[in-house]
Design an enzyme around this catalytic site. Structure first.
Site, PDB file in Angstrom:
ATOM      1  N   ASN A 175      91.773  27.213  76.846  1.00  0.00           N
ATOM      2  CA  ASN A 175      91.742  26.509  75.564  1.00  0.00           C
ATOM      3  C   ASN A 175      90.924  25.230  75.712  1.00  0.00           C
ATOM      4  O   ASN A 175      91.003  24.538  76.731  1.00  0.00           O
ATOM      5  CB  ASN A 175      93.171  26.185  75.131  1.00  0.00           C
ATOM      6  N   ASP A 176      90.132  24.900  74.700  1.00  0.00           N
ATOM      7  CA  ASP A 176      89.195  23.780  74.825  1.00  0.00           C
ATOM      8  C   ASP A 176      89.880  22.435  75.043  1.00  0.00           C
ATOM      9  O   ASP A 176      89.396  21.605  75.827  1.00  0.00           O
ATOM     10  CB  ASP A 176      88.254  23.721  73.616  1.00  0.00           C
ATOM     11  N   THR A 211      90.900  30.661  65.737  1.00  0.00           N
ATOM     12  CA  THR A 211      91.262  30.397  64.336  1.00  0.00           C
ATOM     13  C   THR A 211      90.047  30.145  63.450  1.00  0.00           C
ATOM     14  O   THR A 211      89.967  30.671  62.340  1.00  0.00           O
ATOM     15  CB  THR A 211      92.204  29.178  64.269  1.00  0.00           C
ATOM     16  N   GLU A 215      99.989  22.642  70.409  1.00  0.00           N
ATOM     17  CA  GLU A 215      99.600  22.769  68.995  1.00  0.00           C
ATOM     18  C   GLU A 215     100.241  21.660  68.167  1.00  0.00           C
ATOM     19  O   GLU A 215     100.995  21.904  67.220  1.00  0.00           O
ATOM     20  CB  GLU A 215     100.003  24.148  68.458  1.00  0.00           C
ATOM     21  N   CYS A 259      98.660  23.646  55.049  1.00  0.00           N
ATOM     22  CA  CYS A 259      97.794  23.694  56.217  1.00  0.00           C
ATOM     23  C   CYS A 259      97.151  25.074  56.305  1.00  0.00           C
ATOM     24  O   CYS A 259      97.638  26.043  55.712  1.00  0.00           O
ATOM     25  CB  CYS A 259      98.623  23.403  57.473  1.00  0.00           C
ATOM     26  N   GLY A 301      91.360  27.505  69.818  1.00  0.00           N
ATOM     27  CA  GLY A 301      92.383  28.473  69.426  1.00  0.00           C
ATOM     28  C   GLY A 301      93.303  28.864  70.569  1.00  0.00           C
ATOM     29  O   GLY A 301      93.390  28.195  71.600  1.00  0.00           O
TER      30      GLY A 301
END
Length: 394
Positions: free
Chosen positions: A181-182, A156, A231, A244, A143
């Protein structure tokens, strides 16, 4: 300046070791007395060690220096929707322990933080048992993440906002914590230990329950002005497409993610397609998984093969957009779908060749990661290694 020089020398020993003091002075342009003093401090702190004697150039054989891989641990945590993976590594990046734990279904913010705390506590206890100090904890979080505050802005898949991960864990353990962020952490792992080493510009694309990108520009992670860069899953590729989870229609993620792939297979079955996936799911559409589709495709199941091929084509559209925007030298694919091999990659590359600008596509190679399933935790603890070794911040 002294701290900067110390980091510079430490990183040089990491990259070039075993290396002599004289060679360090030559490469860094620092005076020999400065190098000697800083090396003495690094030896005292046990971050480096003296190793074998080097080759003589006419005088005494120089004493060589190496990173002390037998001292200090770093911890990497990968927080997913329903699971937490962890790794404990030495400061050369070798994994010593791997652990995993669960996250409660639909957790509150407090429950999620307690799950993180429990996992970190296990890691710290293992390090304590080995008699090793922990230099830092890196957390890769799905996320939207603010790495400056160490906060999850919006997770998310958990539907949670403003999770103060850094503040909470540092208060509990009194150990420095870094949060990212991953997928950006994956890109960092590739730049240190994977197929992105020595590359100035490349992109990692992770395809799982979502589709995200970690972008390296000029050897640096690109975050964007509000930490939302990458993103790629929400690039529209068909305005008439399905909705989505972000609320928009026709996003890449709605087509190319694991759930998007499952949805296409469910529709194919409802339209009368004969497929072994139906038997694998025991006649229950809700039990269909991406793994089932992949297994069926390997067995020659035509509808399953077509679902994977379509997934590759949709991803190809998204990657062509990235290539045209950023002109990277390499794109590294991660995630379960990326591991499907030629069933996905071949149609993906066909679309990229057709849609990306000719000059850009000639310069880029598209590969799958060789870091394996532990790539996310490697990225997490690399956050700590980067802080330790890199002379200047991003």
């Amino acid at each position: 300046m002294k701290s900067l020089n110390k980091s510079t020398i430490l990183n040089l020993v990491r990259l070039k070791g075993p290396i002599s003091r004289a060679e360090i002075a030559k490469i860094t342009k620092l005076t020999p007395p400065t190098v000697t003093n800083i090396v003495a401090e690094l030896l005292d702190s046990e971050l480096i060690v003296e190793s074998d004697l080097g080759a003589s150039t006419g005088g005494r054989k120089p004493i060589m220096l190496n990173i002390n891989s037998s001292r200090f641990y770093v911890i990497g945590i990968y927080a997913r929707a329903n699971k937490i993976d962890a790794a404990i590594a030495n400061i050369c990046g070798k994994i010593i322990y791997q652990l995993e734990g669960n996250v409660p279904e639909s957790p509150t913010k407090e429950q999620f933080l307690e799950s993180l705390k429990a996992m970190v506590a296990k890691c710290v206890e293992l390090a304590r048992t080995d008699g090793q100090p922990v230099l830092g904890i890196g957390v890769g979080m799905h996320g939207l993440v603010d790495p400056q505050k160490g906060e999850s802005i919006y997770a998310t898949h958990l539907n949670l906002r403003q999770i103060p991960i850094k503040q909470f864990l540092e208060t509990e353990f009194n150990i420095p914590v870094l949060v990212e962020n991953d997928v950006r952490a994956l890109a960092l792992a590739e730049s240190w230990f994977g197929q992105g080493r020595d590359l100035a510009n490349f992109i990692c694309v992770n395809v799982s329950t979502g589709v995200g990108a970690g972008i390296i520009l000029d050897h640096k992670l690109y975050h964007g002005s509000s930490f939302a860069a990458g993103e790629v899953g929400h690039i529209p590729i068909d305005v008439e497409g399905p909705q989505c989870r972000c609320g928009n229609y026709g996003c890449l993620e709605a087509f190319a993610s694991g759930p998007g792939m499952v949805l296409r297979m469910q529709k194919a079955i409802l339209l009368g397609e004969k497929t072994s996936v139906w038997q694998k799911a025991k006649g229950d559409l809700s039990q269909i998984t991406g793994e089932m589709i992949y297994e069926a495709a390997l067995e020659g199941d035509r509808p399953a093969m077509e679902v994977l091929a379509d997934t590759g084509r949709y991803l190809g559209i998204g990657l062509a957009n990235l290539i045209n925007l950023f002109n990277p030298s390499k794109i590294i694919l991660h995630g379960g779908i990326a591991r499907a091999g030629s069933l996905v990659i071949d149609p993906l590359k066909e679309v990229v060749m057709a849609r990306a600008l000719t000059d850009s596509v000639k310069q880029v190679s598209i590969v799958t990661s060789n870091l394996g399933k532990q790539a996310a935790v490697v990225g997490a603890f690399t956050l700590v290694l980067k802080k330790l070794f890199t002379p200047t911040p991003d």
